[in-house]
Design an enzyme around this catalytic site. Structure first.
Site, PDB file in Angstrom:
ATOM      1  CB  CYS A 138      -0.767  -0.106   1.189  1.00 12.07           C
ATOM      2  SG  CYS A 138      -1.777   1.399   1.560  1.00 12.07           S
ATOM      3  CB  THR A 178      -1.521   5.322   1.764  1.00 10.41           C
ATOM      4  OG1 THR A 178      -2.191   5.517   0.319  1.00 10.41           O
ATOM      5  CG2 THR A 178      -2.123   6.569   2.753  1.00 10.41           C
ATOM      6  CB  CYS A 224      -3.059   3.916  -5.496  1.00  9.08           C
ATOM      7  SG  CYS A 224      -4.510   3.066  -4.323  1.00  9.08           S
ATOM      8  CG  HIS A 258      -7.031  -0.217  -4.169  1.00 10.33           C
ATOM      9  ND1 HIS A 258      -6.100  -0.251  -3.208  1.00 10.33           N
ATOM     10  CD2 HIS A 258      -8.193  -1.025  -3.784  1.00 10.33           C
ATOM     11  CE1 HIS A 258      -6.882  -0.783  -2.269  1.00 10.33           C
ATOM     12  NE2 HIS A 258      -7.908  -1.236  -2.632  1.00 10.33           N
TER      13      HIS A 258
HETATM   14  N1  DGL Z   1      -3.794   0.518  -1.941  1.00 13.16           N
HETATM   15  C1  DGL Z   1      -3.798   1.779  -1.089  1.00 13.16           C
HETATM   16  C2  DGL Z   1      -2.379   2.487  -1.810  1.00 13.16           C
HETATM   17  O1  DGL Z   1      -1.717   1.971  -2.402  1.00 13.16           O
HETATM   18  C3  DGL Z   1      -5.014   2.457  -1.042  1.00 13.16           C
HETATM   19  C4  DGL Z   1      -5.251   3.734  -0.403  1.00 13.16           C
HETATM   20  C5  DGL Z   1      -6.307   3.686   0.603  1.00 13.16           C
HETATM   21  O2  DGL Z   1      -6.815   3.093   1.252  1.00 13.16           O
HETATM   22  O3  DGL Z   1      -6.618   5.019   0.559  1.00 13.16           O
HETATM   23  O4  DGL Z   1      -2.256   3.806  -1.370  1.00 13.16           O
END
Ligand code: DGL
Length: 246
Positions: free
Chosen positions: A69, A71, A175, A177
C-alpha cells in the site's frame, strides 16, 4: 511466512508480482477493508492501524512484511523500521523514478491518494526526479470505488477527473488498487504508458531475503487471505484477481 498488507484487495497487484519470483514461502495477505481508505486519514491514525496489523502478522510468525500500500508505506515505513529493528519491511512507492529512467521528458500524470502525494517520502522522491512536465493528482475516493468493484462509478469518476489530461504519455499508478483499472484509464486517456512499483518491490523482497539468508522450505507457495471486515465476497474476488491479468 511472509505477511502482505493493504487497506483492501488492491495489494493483490503486488502479490501477483511477488508470486512470479518463485519464493517458496507461505504468504498471509491482510486486507484491511474495514479501515479503507487510508488515504484520507491522518498520519497518526494510519500508523496506529498499520501497527496493529503488523503486530498481528508478527504473532502469526511472519519473518518479513510487505507494505503493499503506497499510503501505508509513505506514512509508516520509517517509523516501523525504527520501532521493529529486527523485522524486514519492504515498502512500495510511486514509480516516478521509472519514468525518469524510461521516458524522462514525457508529460506525466501521477495519481495516488492524498496521503501519498502529500507525504514527505513521496515529495522527496518527486523533487529528486521532477521532469518539470508532471501533474500530481490526488484521487480522493478512487481506491474505495475499486474496492467496491463498481465499473460504472469508476468510469464516471475517471471521466470527471481525468478527461482534461488527454495529452499525457506516462501515468504513474501510485496506489496499489489502480493497476486493476488500467483498461478504464485507457478508455479516458488513450494508449498511455503505465508505471507502478509492484515489480520493483517484488525484486527488492527477493534481494533482502537473500541478503539476510532467509529461506523457506515449502515445496511451493500458499496464500492465506484475511479481510478485516469479514466480507466473504472479498476473498472470492481476491482469489480470482491473483491469477488474472486485469
Ligand atoms: N492501496 C492503497 C495505496 O496503495 C489504497 C489507499 C487507501 O486506502 O486510500 O495507497
Amino acid at each position: 511466512m511472509i505477511g502482505i498488507l493493504d487497506s483492501g484487495i488492491g495489494g493483490v497487484t503486488v502479490l501477483r508480482e511477488i508470486l512470479k519470483q518463485n519464493i517458496h514461502a507461505k504468504f498471509i495477505y491482510y486486507s484491511d477493508s474495514k479501515n479503507n481508505p487510508y488515504g484520507d486519514k491522518s498520519e497518526d491514525e494510519v500508523y496506529s492501524i498499520v501497527k496493529t496489523i503488523v503486530d498481528y502478522l508478527l504473532d502469526m510468525g511472519c519473518v518479513a512484511i510487505v507494505l503493499a500500500c503506497n499510503t501505508a508505506s509513505a506514512i509508516c515505513v520509517k517509523r516501523l523500521r525504527e520501532e521493529y529493528p529486527d523485522t524486514l519491511f519492504i515498502a512500495i512507492e510511486p514509480a516516478y523514478k521509472m519514468v525518469h529512467d524510461y521516458n524522462p521528458k514525457g508529460k506525466t500524470l501521477v495519481i495516488a491518494t492524498e496521503g501519498t502525494i502529500n507525504s514527505e517520502k513521496f515529495l522527496t522522491l518527486f523533487n529528486k526526479y521532477d521532469n518539470k512536465n508532471t501533474i500530481l493528482l490526488p484521487c480522493k475516493g478512487l481506491a474505495e470505488l475499486i474496492e467496491e468493484g463498481n465499473d460504472v462509478k469508476i468510469n464516471q469518476y475517471l471521466d470527471d477527473n481525468l478527461s482534461k489530461y488527454r495529452d499525457i504519455y506516462n501515468v504513474v499508478l501510485g496506489c496499489t488498487h489502480y493497476p486493476l483499472i488500467k483498461k478504464n484509464i485507457r478508455r479516458v486517456l488513450g494508449d498511455v504508458k503505465f508505471f507502478d512499483g509492484s515489480s520493483g518491490v517484488s525484486k527488492e523482497l527477493v534481494r533482502q531475503l537473500e541478503l539476510r539468508g532467509i529461506t523457506f522450505d515449502n515445496k511451493s507457495f500458499s496464500v492465506d487471505f484475511i479481510d478485516s471486515s469479514g466480507n466473504v465476497s472479498k476473498e472470492n474476488r481476491f482469489m480470482e484477481l491473483i491469477s488474472s491479468d486485469e
